[in-house]
Design a protein around this motif. Structure first.
Motif, short mmCIF file in Angstrom:
data_model
loop_
_atom_site.label_atom_id
_atom_site.label_comp_id
_atom_site.label_asym_id
_atom_site.label_seq_id
_atom_site.Cartn_x
_atom_site.Cartn_y
_atom_site.Cartn_z
N THR A 75 61.41 49.01 35.28
CA THR A 75 60.30 49.91 34.99
C THR A 75 59.11 49.09 34.52
O THR A 75 59.24 48.26 33.63
CB THR A 75 60.69 50.93 33.90
N VAL A 76 57.96 49.34 35.13
CA VAL A 76 56.74 48.63 34.77
C VAL A 76 55.73 49.66 34.27
O VAL A 76 55.48 50.66 34.94
CB VAL A 76 56.15 47.87 35.99
N SER A 77 55.17 49.42 33.09
CA SER A 77 54.17 50.35 32.55
C SER A 77 52.92 49.64 32.03
O SER A 77 51.98 50.29 31.60
CB SER A 77 54.77 51.21 31.45
N GLU A 78 52.91 48.33 32.05
CA GLU A 78 51.75 47.55 31.65
C GLU A 78 51.35 46.69 32.85
O GLU A 78 52.20 46.03 33.45
CB GLU A 78 52.07 46.66 30.44
N PHE A 79 50.07 46.71 33.17
CA PHE A 79 49.59 46.02 34.36
C PHE A 79 48.47 45.06 33.99
O PHE A 79 47.55 45.43 33.26
CB PHE A 79 49.12 47.05 35.39
N ALA A 80 48.54 43.83 34.48
CA ALA A 80 47.57 42.79 34.12
C ALA A 80 46.20 43.04 34.75
O ALA A 80 45.19 42.61 34.20
CB ALA A 80 48.10 41.42 34.55
N SER A 81 46.18 43.72 35.88
CA SER A 81 44.92 43.96 36.59
C SER A 81 45.09 45.17 37.51
O SER A 81 46.19 45.70 37.67
CB SER A 81 44.55 42.73 37.44
N ARG A 82 44.00 45.56 38.09
CA ARG A 82 44.03 46.66 39.06
C ARG A 82 44.92 46.28 40.26
O ARG A 82 45.71 47.08 40.74
CB ARG A 82 42.59 46.95 39.51
N GLU A 83 44.79 45.04 40.73
CA GLU A 83 45.62 44.57 41.85
C GLU A 83 47.09 44.55 41.47
O GLU A 83 47.95 44.85 42.29
CB GLU A 83 45.16 43.18 42.31
N ASP A 84 47.40 44.22 40.24
CA ASP A 84 48.77 44.23 39.73
C ASP A 84 49.35 45.65 39.80
O ASP A 84 50.48 45.85 40.24
CB ASP A 84 48.78 43.72 38.28
N LEU A 85 48.56 46.63 39.41
CA LEU A 85 48.97 48.04 39.51
C LEU A 85 49.20 48.44 40.95
O LEU A 85 50.23 49.04 41.29
CB LEU A 85 47.88 48.93 38.86
N ILE A 86 48.25 48.09 41.82
CA ILE A 86 48.37 48.44 43.24
C ILE A 86 49.61 47.81 43.84
O ILE A 86 50.37 48.47 44.57
CB ILE A 86 47.10 48.03 44.02
N GLN A 87 49.90 46.56 43.52
CA GLN A 87 51.07 45.89 44.08
C GLN A 87 52.38 46.55 43.60
O GLN A 87 53.32 46.70 44.36
CB GLN A 87 51.06 44.40 43.75
N ALA A 88 52.41 46.97 42.33
CA ALA A 88 53.61 47.68 41.83
C ALA A 88 53.80 48.99 42.58
O ALA A 88 54.93 49.35 42.94
CB ALA A 88 53.47 47.93 40.33
N LEU A 89 52.71 49.70 42.83
CA LEU A 89 52.80 50.97 43.57
C LEU A 89 53.24 50.76 45.01
O LEU A 89 54.06 51.53 45.54
CB LEU A 89 51.46 51.71 43.52
N ILE A 90 52.75 49.70 45.63
CA ILE A 90 53.16 49.39 47.01
C ILE A 90 54.66 49.09 47.04
O ILE A 90 55.39 49.57 47.92
CB ILE A 90 52.34 48.20 47.58
N CYS A 91 55.15 48.30 46.09
CA CYS A 91 56.59 48.00 46.02
C CYS A 91 57.39 49.29 45.84
O CYS A 91 58.46 49.46 46.44
CB CYS A 91 56.89 47.03 44.89
N SER A 92 56.88 50.20 45.01
CA SER A 92 57.62 51.44 44.73
C SER A 92 57.69 52.36 45.95
O SER A 92 58.51 53.27 45.99
CB SER A 92 57.00 52.19 43.55
N CYS A 93 56.84 52.12 46.93
CA CYS A 93 56.83 52.92 48.17
C CYS A 93 57.65 52.29 49.28
O CYS A 93 57.92 52.95 50.29
CB CYS A 93 55.40 53.09 48.67
N PHE A 94 58.02 51.03 49.15
CA PHE A 94 58.63 50.30 50.26
C PHE A 94 60.07 50.73 50.49
O PHE A 94 60.94 50.54 49.64
CB PHE A 94 58.58 48.79 50.01
#
Length: 192
Positions: free
Chosen positions: A66-85
């Motif tokens: 579980t990830v709830s802290e993101f270093a950057s906007r791109e970090d958030l986007i990459q976590a969301l992309i992984c969660s959709c894969f």
């Protein structure tokens, strides 16, 4: 509401315009990434910090993270992309998040109980989730995934087929409206 309509229009046109949509997974992850890059505010990672919990499954050991802290906007986007894969459907090589390969969080949830009283479960399929379509209560078969129960029904089967063949904009609009209403109903029940 204007932004919401603009996002839907962007996604619908991007999905519709490619021959690759006929192949499994098509360009859907690219469309999601493009939409997130286009519409998320620059400080999105700060706005959702500690509020949004993204569950992803680490490929090497099939453990949910579980990830709830993101270093950057791109970090958030990459976590969301992984969660959709979804493996195989979107390709053979899963995306990376912080140097590690991850896939959809549901895949590893059977190994650990992530569902608690404070977890809001969401699904595009009817079942025993907090936010999901409401099909006939007379579902004759169910399938358990982690702590949630998915109904095996004709309407869920149709939803599954739409994963492999993108439906018309009219059907997408209907699903969007139903998903929105399911969320509103849940929030009303929650506030009582």
């Amino acid at each position: 509401m204007l932004m919401q309509d603009e996002v839907k229009k962007f996604i619908y046109s991007a999905l519709k315009s490619s021959f690759w949509n006929l192949l499994f997974g098509g360009r859907i992850l690219k469309v999601i990434r493009d939409a997130l890059n286009r519409y998320l505010p620059p400080n999105a990672h700060q706005l959702v910090a500690g509020k949004l919990h993204v569950i992803i499954t680490r490929v090497r050991d099939c453990r949910s993270v579980t990830v709830s802290e993101f270093a950057s906007r791109e970090d958030l986007i990459q976590a969301l992309i992984c969660s959709c894969f979804i493996p195989l459907y979107f390709g053979l090589l899963p995306p990376m998040y912080r140097g590690v390969r991850y896939v959809d969080g549901e895949i590893g949830m059977w190994r650990a109980s992530f569902v608690s009283r404070t977890t809001i479960t969401v699904s595009a399929f009817a079942g025993e989730y907090d936010i999901c379509p409401k099909d006939s209560p007379a579902a004759f078969l169910t399938f358990q995934i982690s702590d949630c129960i998915l109904q095996i029904s004709k309407r869920n089967f149709c939803r599954l087929l739409y994963i492999f063949h993108i439906p018309t904009n009219q059907v997408l609009e209907q699903y969007f409206a139903c998903g929105y209403q399911d969320t509103v109903s849940f929030l009303k029940r929650l506030s009582k």
